[in-house]
Scaffold this active site. Structure first.
Site, PDB file in Angstrom:
ATOM      1  N   ASP A  83     -38.703 -20.748  37.726  1.00  0.00           N
ATOM      2  CA  ASP A  83     -38.146 -22.095  37.936  1.00  0.00           C
ATOM      3  C   ASP A  83     -38.309 -22.512  39.398  1.00  0.00           C
ATOM      4  OD1 ASP A  83     -37.059 -24.522  37.210  1.00  0.00           O
ATOM      5  OD2 ASP A  83     -34.972 -23.855  37.306  1.00  0.00           O
TER       6      ASP A  83
ATOM      7  N   GLY B  12     -23.595 -27.721  45.417  1.00  0.00           N
ATOM      8  CA  GLY B  12     -24.723 -27.735  44.492  1.00  0.00           C
ATOM      9  C   GLY B  12     -24.348 -27.231  43.123  1.00  0.00           C
TER      10      GLY B  12
END
EC number: 2.7.11.24
Length: 527
Positions: free
Chosen positions: A264, A145
């Protein structure tokens, strides 16, 4: 990805409502009703760089050394550790690939030799120690990721053979702002102690301070994330939705109790393992809640689709209610399997929100900037169309939509809190399932399940960010972070360091951070 079956358990609900610990009814869960399996989507990578983590002072691994005194062993181990990170022998901290040269797979070599040499992370060995057995058939290390501020790899911890995630925080010391942000994230990762919040298991040994440019954090390895699950073709049962939403809110209640805004929350930052356990991750944009309303807060936060209306409207002060808005968007996305407000621009984002919620009152817009208010008032007056939420899917029941409508409230002061959302009846089944067969806080005995006295714990004391006030230079922060990492070394665990000879590692260090297009878009400048 399966959830174990569970029957509604009166004793557990009594335990929840009364806040007391209770042993469950005495039937054993030998025959779990497995839900549809959600395998994590496979990452297609052109090359699987060979395997990457090395354990630190061998003295800690082998306290009994026949041939040397423990003092000598410790000295030898210390020497080995020093050599590994000795600036005299290694001009750069890590050898990087030649510019423009793609890191290729390691050259063919006998498997065992290659595996041992290729491990990215290794312990600080000295000549008397032996490699743990599991280094012979290790999975290759690979990228899994790319976060807002770092690259994450899946690697093997050589101390126990477990697969873990290794996050590289690069370019830490470019400027003071970057230093402070990374130090804040690092302190948070070490502060968190909650099963639905990702935390640091370890931090790799830093080199000598003159060569200290990157930080490597070891965390639990999670197989997937909510974004991959939502876009996958596998069906999501209402049980999945409930247990995912329960865990998101459980983690968020803990973060908010610590006085932290995540800023976020999006499906890609909600990691999920093969048992459906969910953890909130990526604290690169997180900060402590600002209680002084006259202090301005940055608006470069939250990926646009999940951005609360107060941020879209240029409010200079916002609360942890922005995270709840994001959770509401994700809840709707879990139900409908598509993004709820998918706009091309921040202004269109706001328009899609008012299409659903109707034109907000002046009171609800009190923190907005004048340009944003003017935009709303110029447009046609809209009526709310909330009943359309029932069309998201057959799982959008009355209870589901009721909770969703408490999250998607325009006025942040009237939006439900994580704590209150957890008390909503829609989440009773998710709580039951989580604590019956997924959590680490309750346990099973021969007579049944023993439940914890606190299903959704908070933290005390809050996360303290006063350390940031006195940070004034890059060199000073670098020294403080270096010292902080050395102090974090977990008790008697052997410290880990990078094996710079590993092919995977060479690929790892050359991997870059998210491109600007993947970053949260810049805020809208209202005229």
């Amino acid at each position: 990805m399966s959830l174990c079956g569970t029957r509604a358990n009166a004793k557990m609900m009594a335990a929840y409502n009364g806040g007391t610990s209770a042993a469950a009814a005495g039937h054993h869960h030998h025959h779990h009703h497995h839900l549809p399996h959600l395998p994590p989507p496979h990452l297609h990578h052109h090359h699987h760089p060979q395997h990457h983590l090395h354990p630190g002072s061998a003295a800690a691994v082998h306290p009994v050394q026949q041939h040397t005194s423990s003092a000598a062993a410790a000295a030898a181990a210390a020497a080995a550790a020093a050599a590994m990170l000795n600036p005299g022998q290694q001009q750069p901290y890590f050898p990087s690939p030649a510019p423009g040269q793609a890191p290729g797979p390691a050259a063919a070599a006998p498997a065992q030799v290659q595996a041992a040499a290729a491990a990215t992370v290794k312990a600080h060995h000295h000549q008397h120690s032996h490699h743990p057995q599991q280094q012979l058939d290790i999975e290759p290390d690979r990228p899994i990721g790319y976060g807002a501020f770092g690259v994450v790899w899946s690697v093997t911890d050589p101390r126990d053979g477990k697969r873990v995630a290794l996050k590289k925080m690069p370019n830490v010391f470019q400027n003071l702002v970057s230093c402070k942000r990374v130090f804040r994230e690092l302190k948070m990762l070490c502060f968190f102690k909650h099963d639905n919040v990702l935390s640091a298991l370890d931090i790799l040994q830093p080199p000598h301070i003159d060569y200290f440019e990157e930080i490597y954090v070891v965390t639990e390895l999670m197989q997937s994330d909510l974004h991959k699950i939502i876009v996958s073709p596998q069906p999501l049962s209402s049980d999945h939705v409930k247990v995912f939403l329960y865990q998101i809110l459980r983690g968020l209640k803990y973060l908010h109790s610590a006085g932290i805004l995540h800023r976020d929350i999006k499906p890609g930052n909600l990691l999920v393992n093969s048992n459906c356990v969910l953890k909130i991750c990526d604290f690169g944009l997180a900060r402590v809640e600002e209680l002084d309303e006259s202090r301005h807060m940055t608006q470069e936060v939250v990926t646009q689709y999940y951005r609360a209306p107060e941020i879209l409207m240029g409010s200079r002060h916002y609360s942890n209610a922005i995270d709840i808005w994001s959770v509401g968007c994700i809840f709707a996305e879990l139900l409908g399997r598509r993004i709820l407000f998918q706009a091309q621009s921040p202004i269109q984002q706001l328009d899609l929100i008012t299409d659903l919620l109707g034109t907000p009152s002046l009171e609800a817009m009190r923190t907005a900037c004048e340009g944003a208010k003017a935009h709303i008032l110029r447009g046609p007056h809209k009526q709310p169309s909330l009943p359309v939420l029932y069309t998201l899917s057959s799982q959008a029941t009355h209870e589901a939509v009721h909770l969703l409508c408490r999250m998607l409230v325009f006025d942040p002061s009237k939006r439900i809190s994580a704590k209150d959302a957890l008390a909503h009846p829609y989440l009773d089944e998710g709580r039951l399932r989580y604590h019956t067969c997924m959590c680490k806080c309750c346990f099973s005995t021969s007579t049944g399940r023993v439940y914890t006295s606190d299903f959704e714990p908070v933290t005390n004391p809050k996360f303290d960010d006063t350390f940031e006030k006195n940070l004034s230079s890059v060199r000073q922060v670098k020294e403080i972070i270096h010292q902080f990492i050395l102090e974090q070394q977990k008790g008697n665990r052997v410290p880990l360091c990078i094996n710079p000879q590993s092919a995977a590692f060479k690929s790892f260090i050359s991997s870059t951070v998210a491109q600007p297009s993947e970053m949260p878009p810049s805020p809208l400048v209202w005229e």
